[in-house]
Structures are given as structure tokens and as C-alpha cells.
Scaffold this motif. Structure first.
Motif, PDB file in Angstrom:
ATOM      1  N   ALA A  76       6.732  -6.061   0.197  1.00 31.22           N
ATOM      2  CA  ALA A  76       5.394  -6.510  -0.213  1.00 31.22           C
ATOM      3  C   ALA A  76       4.444  -5.332  -0.396  1.00 31.22           C
ATOM      4  O   ALA A  76       3.627  -5.307  -1.328  1.00 31.22           O
ATOM      5  CB  ALA A  76       4.833  -7.486   0.826  1.00 31.22           C
ATOM      6  N   MET A  77       4.538  -4.304   0.486  1.00 31.54           N
ATOM      7  CA  MET A  77       3.681  -3.119   0.377  1.00 31.54           C
ATOM      8  C   MET A  77       3.951  -2.379  -0.922  1.00 31.54           C
ATOM      9  O   MET A  77       3.034  -1.868  -1.576  1.00 31.54           O
ATOM     10  CB  MET A  77       3.892  -2.210   1.584  1.00 31.54           C
ATOM     11  CG  MET A  77       3.357  -2.792   2.889  1.00 31.54           C
ATOM     12  SD  MET A  77       1.561  -3.073   2.838  1.00 31.54           S
ATOM     13  CE  MET A  77       0.998  -1.381   2.775  1.00 31.54           C
ATOM     14  N   GLU A  78       5.245  -2.265  -1.293  1.00 34.46           N
ATOM     15  CA  GLU A  78       5.589  -1.620  -2.559  1.00 34.46           C
ATOM     16  C   GLU A  78       4.982  -2.372  -3.734  1.00 34.46           C
ATOM     17  O   GLU A  78       4.455  -1.782  -4.683  1.00 34.46           O
ATOM     18  CB  GLU A  78       7.116  -1.538  -2.705  1.00 34.46           C
ATOM     19  CG  GLU A  78       7.777  -0.523  -1.786  1.00 34.46           C
ATOM     20  CD  GLU A  78       7.288   0.899  -2.064  1.00 34.46           C
ATOM     21  OE1 GLU A  78       7.055   1.207  -3.254  1.00 34.46           O
ATOM     22  OE2 GLU A  78       7.121   1.673  -1.104  1.00 34.46           O
ATOM     23  N   LEU A  79       5.085  -3.711  -3.659  1.00 36.06           N
ATOM     24  CA  LEU A  79       4.502  -4.517  -4.729  1.00 36.06           C
ATOM     25  C   LEU A  79       2.988  -4.336  -4.776  1.00 36.06           C
ATOM     26  O   LEU A  79       2.390  -4.204  -5.858  1.00 36.06           O
ATOM     27  CB  LEU A  79       4.854  -5.995  -4.493  1.00 36.06           C
ATOM     28  CG  LEU A  79       4.244  -6.988  -5.506  1.00 36.06           C
ATOM     29  CD1 LEU A  79       4.725  -6.671  -6.920  1.00 36.06           C
ATOM     30  CD2 LEU A  79       4.589  -8.418  -5.122  1.00 36.06           C
ATOM     31  N   VAL A  80       2.351  -4.303  -3.601  1.00 30.84           N
ATOM     32  CA  VAL A  80       0.898  -4.113  -3.544  1.00 30.84           C
ATOM     33  C   VAL A  80       0.498  -2.772  -4.134  1.00 30.84           C
ATOM     34  O   VAL A  80      -0.467  -2.656  -4.905  1.00 30.84           O
ATOM     35  CB  VAL A  80       0.402  -4.254  -2.087  1.00 30.84           C
ATOM     36  CG1 VAL A  80      -1.061  -3.792  -1.975  1.00 30.84           C
ATOM     37  CG2 VAL A  80       0.526  -5.701  -1.622  1.00 30.84           C
TER      38      VAL A  80
END
Length: 363
Positions: A76-80
Motif C-alpha cells: 500500500a505504501m508503494e502504491l501511495v
């Protein structure tokens, strides 16, 4: 039973646990039910080992689920991060495009502001000429009148009515100030005239007093002559006495006439002073009334401008609220069609920016 619980946790996927509604609750609740359904006996060696084994399996289940959560968080952090980068690109480029589109309007508004500020400066100069006039001499006031005549030829455009009002108010104030200054100058001249009259009255009074003293000297001389001539005949004495009496009466008459003339001149001077004082007070009252009226007109003008500004601000706020309401309704309709909120906002922004031909939003 503990093995079943552990194997069930291992068989789960991060998507099933953390991206499904109530996924974590379902897994944890099942583990709790399975463990609490076990028959645990701490009174025997085997039972205690079994309890320790179950506790260990619960701990391993916790670790496995936590590792899944970390994995989901990292993804999720990568996507963010990726989305934030794209958002920065969108913000920078569309802000630049917005500024490019707005530049002609901004340039026009800047020119318009400079033009309006120039007009307002001219009006302020006119208004300033009508302020703080107390104590100014007539020449300065007349020079201010000429300056108003020069300034009023400026092209005030849509502010012509306000400029005319400022010219009229300033001209009235200067006219009143000139009247007051001229009245003060006339009062000064009148005071000098009255002082001259008083000096003349004192000079005439001194002359009359001298005449009286000379008459008294003459009377004394006549008295001495009378005494010196006592040896003369009664007729000559009587004739001399009558002549002296006539002379005394004439001196008394002249003294009374002089006193009457002085009293009349004093009454005339006092009447003139009262008349000039009344005229001065009347002029001052008129100037005060004009000043009060000018202040009231200026207060009303400021109040009218403030009311107009409040009305304009209210109209803009209501228009903004109305446009926001319609935009939210359009966004809701787009989202009902399956678009995300960001996509809906992007489409609305494109329509408002004129990027979608033949499509507009009716406000």
C-alpha cells in the motif's frame, strides 16, 4: 486442534484477511472460538504441555497474521508513493496551465486596478484640499480653489459622479473657509478702525479737557481781575460779573456738548461692534452647518459603499455555494455511473476548463 488453527491461518492470503470487509475479525474470532473450545487440563503433565503447545500455536498465528499485515502495508505504501508522485505531476502541470489560462485576465485586472487607483488618487487629492482649512490664509485658500479647478478636468470615467461630489464638497468647504478668512480679515480691519476711533475720541476728549482747563484759567483770571477792580464802580463790577457768568455758562454748554458727542460716538462704536459680532457668529454658524452636512454626506457615502460591498460579497458567496452544490450533484451522478471520486472531479475540472467540446455545466 491447535494444528488446525495454525494451518488455517497459513492458508489465508493477505487479500482475504486485510482487503476483505471484516476479514481480520473473522479470522481472529475463529481462532478464539477454536482455542476456547479446546479442553485444557493444567493438573497433569500432558495437559500442561498441551496448553503450552496451544499458546505457542496462537503466538505463531499472531506472527503469521502480523507478517501478512506488514506485506499489505508495504504494498500500500508503494502504491501511495506512486500515486503521490502522479498527483504532484498533475498539480504542477495543471497549476501552470491554470496560470497560463488566467494570465490575460490577471494582466487586464492589473491594468484596470492601476487605472482605478489613479482615478481614486485624483479624487483623494481633491478631497484633501477641502480638509484641515482652519487657520489658512486667503491666498492659500484661493490657490486651493484653483487647484480644484485644475484637478476636476481629469477624466474620471465611471467615477465621474463621485468626483463631481468631491469637487462640490471641497469647493463648498473652501468657499466657507474663504468667507471665514475674509470675515476674520474684516474683523481685524474693523478692530483697527475702532481702535483709531477710540484714539480719536481720547484726543478730542483731551482737547475738550484742555479747553475746560483754559476756561477755568480764564475764569480764575477774571476772578482775580474782579478782585483787583473792587474799588471800581458797582456798575463796572456788575458788568464784569455778568460777563464772567456768561463765559461760565458758555464753557458749561461746550463741556456738555463735548460729553454728548463722546457718548454718541461710544454708543455708535458699541452698536457697530455688536452688529459685526452678530454677523461673525452667523457666518461661523453657517460654516459649521456646512461642515456638519459635508461630514454627514461623507459618512453616508462610506456607508453606501460598505453596504454595496457587503451585498457583492454575499452575492459572490451565494454564487460560489450554488456552483459548489451543482458540482457536488454532478460528481455524485458520475460516481453512481461507476467512476471514482478523483475521476469525477477530473472530468468536472475538464468540463469547466473547456477541455471537453460541446459539454457545459448549467449553473
Amino acid at each position: 486442534m491447535s494444528e488446525v488453527a495454525l494451518l488455517s491461518a497459513k492458508a489465508l492470503t493477505p487479500v482475504a484477511v486485510f482487503q476483505t470487509q471484516n476479514g481480520v475479525e473473522d479470522v481472529v474470532s475463529k481462532l478464539e472460538r477454536d482455542v476456547r473450545a479446546m479442553e485444557l487440563d493444567p493438573t497433569t503433565e500432558k495437559g500442561r504441555k498441551h496448553i503450552k503447545s496451544v499458546a505457542y500455536q496462537v503466538s505463531r498465528s499472531k506472527t503469521a497474521l502480523d507478517e501478512m499485515g506488514k506485506l499489505v502495508k508495504e504494498e500500500a505504501m508503494e502504491l501511495v508513493k506512486r500515486v503521490d508522485g502522479e498527483r504532484r505531476v498533475i498539480t504542477a502541470r495543471l497549476d501552470a496551465l491554470r496560470d497560463e489560462v488566467r494570465k490575460p485576465v490577471d494582466d487586464y485586472e492589473a491594468r484596470e486596478k492601476a487605472r482605478v487607483d489613479g482615478i481614486r488618487d485624483q479624487i483623494a487629492k481633491i478631497e484633501l484640499l477641502g480638509q484641515r482649512l482652519d487657520g489658512l490664509d486667503i491666498e492659500t485658500l484661493k490657490a486651493s480653489v484653483e487647484e480644484v479647478d485644475r484637478l476636476k478636468s481629469y477624466d474620471f470615467q465611471e467615477f465621474a459622479s463621485r468626483a463631481d461630489l468631491a469637487v462640490q464638497q471641497t469647493a463648498n468647504a473652501l468657499k466657507a473657509a474663504i468667507i471665514i478668512a475674509e470675515k476674520a480679515e474684516a474683523d481685524r480691519i474693523e478692530a483697527e478702525r475702532l481702535a483709531a476711533i477710540k484714539a480719536e475720541e481720547e484726543r478730542l476728549a483731551a482737547i475738550e479737557a484742555q479747553k475746560i482747563r483754559e476756561a477755568e484759567i480764564a475764569r480764575a483770571a477774571a476772578e482775580r481781575a474782579r478782585k483787583d477792580a473792587e474799588d471800581k464802580a458797582e456798575r463796572e463790577r456788575k458788568a464784569a460779573s455778568e460777563a464772567l457768568e456768561r463765559e461760565r455758562e458758555e464753557a458749561t454748554r461746550k463741556e456738555k456738548e463735548a460729553a454728548d458727542r463722546i457718548a454718541k460716538m461710544r454708543r455708535d462704536a458699541e452698536e457697530n461692534a455688536r452688529r459685526f459680532e452678530a454677523e461673525k457668529l452667523a457666518a461661523e454658524e453657517e460654516a459649521k452647518r456646512e461642515q456638519t452636512a459635508a461630514i454627514e454626506r461623507e459618512r453616508q457615502r462610506v456607508a453606501d459603499e460598505q453596504a454595496a460591498k457587503v451585498a457583492e460579497d454575499k452575492r459572490r458567496a451565494e454564487n460560489k455555494a450554488h456552483r459548489g452544490k451543482i458540482n457536488r450533484e454532478v460528481l455524485a451522478a458520475l460516481m453512481e455511473l461507476g467512476l471514482s471520486e478523483e475521476q469525477g472531479k477530473a472530468i468536472i475540472g475538464a468540463i469547466l476548463g473547456g477541455s471537453v467540446p460541446h459539454v457545459t455545466i448549467g449553473y
